[in-house]
Design a protein around this motif. Structure first.
Motif, mmCIF file in Angstrom:
data_model
loop_
_atom_site.group_PDB
_atom_site.id
_atom_site.type_symbol
_atom_site.label_atom_id
_atom_site.label_comp_id
_atom_site.label_asym_id
_atom_site.label_seq_id
_atom_site.Cartn_x
_atom_site.Cartn_y
_atom_site.Cartn_z
ATOM 1 N N THR A 184 0.853 -1.145 -0.198
ATOM 2 C CA THR A 184 0.043 -0.111 -0.121
ATOM 3 C C THR A 184 0.759 1.087 0.060
ATOM 4 O OG1 THR A 184 -1.731 -1.177 1.199
ATOM 5 C CG2 THR A 184 -1.757 1.275 1.168
ATOM 6 N N MET A 185 1.936 1.219 0.726
ATOM 7 C CA MET A 185 2.892 2.384 0.734
ATOM 8 C C MET A 185 3.630 2.505 -0.470
ATOM 9 S SD MET A 185 3.803 4.949 2.930
ATOM 10 C CE MET A 185 3.923 4.173 4.405
ATOM 11 N N ARG A 186 4.034 1.499 -1.252
ATOM 12 C CA ARG A 186 4.324 1.770 -2.555
ATOM 13 C C ARG A 186 3.317 2.470 -3.471
ATOM 14 N NH1 ARG A 186 8.567 -1.002 -4.905
ATOM 15 N NH2 ARG A 186 9.698 -2.503 -3.121
ATOM 16 N N ALA A 187 2.062 1.912 -3.454
ATOM 17 C CA ALA A 187 0.970 2.581 -4.181
ATOM 18 C C ALA A 187 0.867 4.125 -3.847
ATOM 19 C CB ALA A 187 -0.220 1.795 -3.948
ATOM 20 N N ILE A 188 1.004 4.474 -2.499
ATOM 21 C CA ILE A 188 0.848 5.883 -2.107
ATOM 22 C C ILE A 188 2.072 6.566 -2.622
ATOM 23 C CG2 ILE A 188 1.037 7.404 0.142
ATOM 24 C CD1 ILE A 188 -0.262 4.921 1.518
ATOM 25 N N VAL A 189 3.606 6.082 -2.659
ATOM 26 C CA VAL A 189 4.479 6.593 -3.183
ATOM 27 C C VAL A 189 4.346 7.035 -4.502
ATOM 28 C CG1 VAL A 189 6.812 6.777 -3.334
ATOM 29 C CG2 VAL A 189 6.058 5.805 -1.481
ATOM 30 N N ASP A 190 3.772 6.102 -5.378
ATOM 31 C CA ASP A 190 3.725 6.250 -6.807
ATOM 32 C C ASP A 190 2.754 7.345 -7.109
ATOM 33 O OD1 ASP A 190 4.204 5.181 -9.432
ATOM 34 O OD2 ASP A 190 1.971 4.854 -9.461
ATOM 35 N N VAL A 191 1.729 7.724 -6.495
ATOM 36 C CA VAL A 191 1.027 8.650 -6.586
ATOM 37 C C VAL A 191 1.618 9.937 -6.367
ATOM 38 C CG1 VAL A 191 -1.020 9.988 -5.516
ATOM 39 C CG2 VAL A 191 -1.365 7.635 -5.878
ATOM 40 N N HIS A 192 2.427 10.035 -5.501
ATOM 41 C CA HIS A 192 3.053 11.563 -5.259
ATOM 42 C C HIS A 192 4.559 11.638 -6.087
ATOM 43 C CE1 HIS A 192 0.825 12.858 -1.721
ATOM 44 N NE2 HIS A 192 0.396 11.496 -1.511
ATOM 45 N N TYR A 193 5.248 10.318 -6.283
ATOM 46 C CA TYR A 193 6.411 10.529 -6.973
ATOM 47 C C TYR A 193 6.422 9.280 -8.142
ATOM 48 C CZ TYR A 193 7.290 13.042 -2.870
ATOM 49 O OH TYR A 193 7.433 14.006 -1.852
ATOM 50 N N PRO A 194 5.663 9.407 -9.046
ATOM 51 C CA PRO A 194 5.526 8.586 -10.034
ATOM 52 C C PRO A 194 7.036 8.390 -10.891
ATOM 53 C CG PRO A 194 4.398 10.428 -10.850
ATOM 54 C CD PRO A 194 4.857 10.801 -9.353
ATOM 55 N N ALA A 204 14.814 2.653 0.222
ATOM 56 C CA ALA A 204 14.437 3.515 1.271
ATOM 57 C C ALA A 204 13.092 3.005 2.282
ATOM 58 C CB ALA A 204 13.828 4.672 0.361
ATOM 59 N N LEU A 205 12.245 2.372 1.587
ATOM 60 C CA LEU A 205 10.999 1.757 2.340
ATOM 61 C C LEU A 205 11.495 0.476 3.287
ATOM 62 C CD1 LEU A 205 7.977 1.317 -0.277
ATOM 63 C CD2 LEU A 205 8.682 3.243 1.512
ATOM 64 N N THR A 206 12.439 -0.162 2.813
ATOM 65 C CA THR A 206 13.212 -1.116 4.006
ATOM 66 C C THR A 206 13.779 -0.427 5.012
ATOM 67 O OG1 THR A 206 13.588 -2.877 1.832
ATOM 68 C CG2 THR A 206 14.751 -3.040 4.144
ATOM 69 N N GLN A 207 14.631 0.584 4.959
ATOM 70 C CA GLN A 207 15.070 1.429 5.888
ATOM 71 C C GLN A 207 13.822 1.974 6.782
ATOM 72 O OE1 GLN A 207 18.354 3.872 4.967
ATOM 73 N NE2 GLN A 207 19.411 2.375 4.134
ATOM 74 N N PHE A 208 12.879 2.620 5.944
ATOM 75 C CA PHE A 208 12.034 3.100 6.782
ATOM 76 C C PHE A 208 10.979 2.159 7.566
ATOM 77 C CE2 PHE A 208 7.177 4.065 6.972
ATOM 78 C CZ PHE A 208 7.116 5.321 7.521
ATOM 79 N N TYR A 209 10.631 0.967 7.303
ATOM 80 C CA TYR A 209 9.922 0.029 8.122
ATOM 81 C C TYR A 209 10.881 -0.532 9.105
ATOM 82 C CZ TYR A 209 5.766 0.211 5.282
ATOM 83 O OH TYR A 209 4.510 0.575 4.701
ATOM 84 N N GLU A 225 5.873 11.774 6.660
ATOM 85 C CA GLU A 225 7.143 11.711 7.042
ATOM 86 C C GLU A 225 8.133 11.056 5.975
ATOM 87 O OE1 GLU A 225 6.961 12.689 11.675
ATOM 88 O OE2 GLU A 225 6.795 10.820 11.128
ATOM 89 N N VAL A 226 7.435 9.679 5.651
ATOM 90 C CA VAL A 226 8.323 8.841 4.582
ATOM 91 C C VAL A 226 8.215 9.623 3.493
ATOM 92 C CG1 VAL A 226 6.729 7.512 4.014
ATOM 93 C CG2 VAL A 226 8.993 6.604 3.935
ATOM 94 N N LEU A 227 7.090 10.342 3.150
ATOM 95 C CA LEU A 227 6.924 11.013 1.723
ATOM 96 C C LEU A 227 8.032 12.351 1.815
ATOM 97 C CD1 LEU A 227 3.055 11.028 1.046
ATOM 98 C CD2 LEU A 227 4.810 9.811 0.247
ATOM 99 N N ASP A 228 7.995 12.989 2.831
ATOM 100 C CA ASP A 228 8.914 14.051 3.079
ATOM 101 C C ASP A 228 10.329 13.674 2.884
ATOM 102 O OD1 ASP A 228 6.958 15.967 3.768
ATOM 103 O OD2 ASP A 228 7.081 15.805 5.475
ATOM 104 N N TRP A 229 10.617 12.347 3.402
ATOM 105 C CA TRP A 229 11.942 12.031 3.442
ATOM 106 C C TRP A 229 12.411 11.459 1.837
ATOM 107 C CZ3 TRP A 229 13.823 6.287 3.938
ATOM 108 C CH2 TRP A 229 15.278 6.007 4.197
ATOM 109 N N LEU A 230 11.356 11.116 1.349
ATOM 110 C CA LEU A 230 11.592 10.510 -0.377
ATOM 111 C C LEU A 230 11.929 11.871 -1.111
ATOM 112 C CD1 LEU A 230 9.033 7.464 -0.541
ATOM 113 C CD2 LEU A 230 11.638 7.396 -0.666
#
Length: 279
Positions: A184-194, A204-209, A225-230
């Motif tokens: 789900t997080m991948r889908a969210i990220v894809d919306v913001h940073y395709p 990045a997501l591995t480190q985040f989790y 916060e993960v979106l800001d980080w990315l």
């Protein structure tokens, strides 16, 4: 009138079911979840998806329920009477409509957001029971009763800072927004940073989790916060290789976007120190 999410908001199946159930039942939708999981944004997206105007009432620790109905400015009326102003003859000139009144008076259906209701006094939810249930209230200064022209879609958010009264909970449809899993997080990220590079996103997501799941963490980083980080990682043009930690520090690159207090930073510094000592 059904909500199915939007192009800019990833809504899980259970969340869309909750929104549509609340609309069908004509009950307020009470949404809880960690800060930064999109509770407030949900109301805005429901408004956009259904093509309805939105009225936002952001609650503070000093907010009173009466302010959502109306406020009577007796001081201004007294001053005007002393000055001989003819406005004093109509008490309505000194009544300011609150957010609930605006939602009730709207000629068409609207989305009403009552944001972070748990910030207010414990009696705040109880003071709105009748108004949200009957969709009407009495204005004592004018003797009129304000009734909703069309019942608004009410979305109420809470960060669980206080327990809400049982009588209030009975009148709501409840939904808890669980923290997104990796897919789900991948889908969210894809919306913001395709188009973000797969290797960078995976690392990045591995480190985040890993950060989120660290035992002893005082404040877990959220979706926002993960979106800001990315965003920072992309701005710095970092690669998956750049994110690899060398063992000298357990802290991820640009960790200030993820860790928001010194206790959590010190926790990761201690982990790195312990790891070095075990070699």
């Amino acid at each position: 009138m059904r909500f199915t999410g939007t192009d800019s908001y990833v809504a899980t199946d259970d969340l869309t079911i909750a929104v549509n159930a609340a609309v069908t039942l004509e009950r307020p939708l009470l949404v809880k979840g960690e800060p930064g999981t999109g509770k407030t944004e949900l109301a805005r997206q429901v408004s956009a998806a259904l093509g309805l105007p939105m009225i936002e009432w952001h609650i503070k620790s000093t907010t009173r329920a009466q302010q959502g109905l109306y406020e009577y400015d007796a001081v201004s009326r007294l001053r005007d009477s002393q000055l001989g102003d003819e406005r004093v003859n109509d008490v309505g000139n000194y009544i300011k409509q609150g957010k609930l009144w605006q939602a009730f008076a709207a000629t068409g259906r609207v989305v009403l957001l009552i944001d972070e209701i748990d910030k207010a006094d414990i009696e705040f939810p109880n003071d709105l029971l009748q108004e949200l249930d009957r969709m009407e209230f009495h204005v004592y200064e004018t003797g009129e009763t304000v009734r909703a022209v069309q019942r608004p879609i009410v979305i109420i958010t809470s960060n669980n800072e206080k327990e809400l009264p049982d009588a209030f909970l009975r009148r709501c449809f409840f939904h808890y927004i669980r923290f997104p899993d990796m897919d789900t997080m991948r889908a969210i990220v894809d919306v913001h940073y395709p188009g973000i590079k797969e290797a960078l996103l995976t690392t990045a997501l591995t480190q985040f989790y890993e950060v989120r799941e660290q035992t002893g963490l005082k404040k877990k980083p959220s979706t926002s916060e993960v979106l800001d980080w990315l965003k920072l990682l992309l701005a710095e043009d970092l690669t998956a290789e750049d994110l690899k930690r060398d063992g000298a520090s357990a802290l991820p690159k640009l960790h200030g976007a993820l860790l928001k207090n010194e206790q959590d930073v010190h926790l990761f510094e201690r982990l790195a120190f312990m790891a070095r000592g075990q070699r």
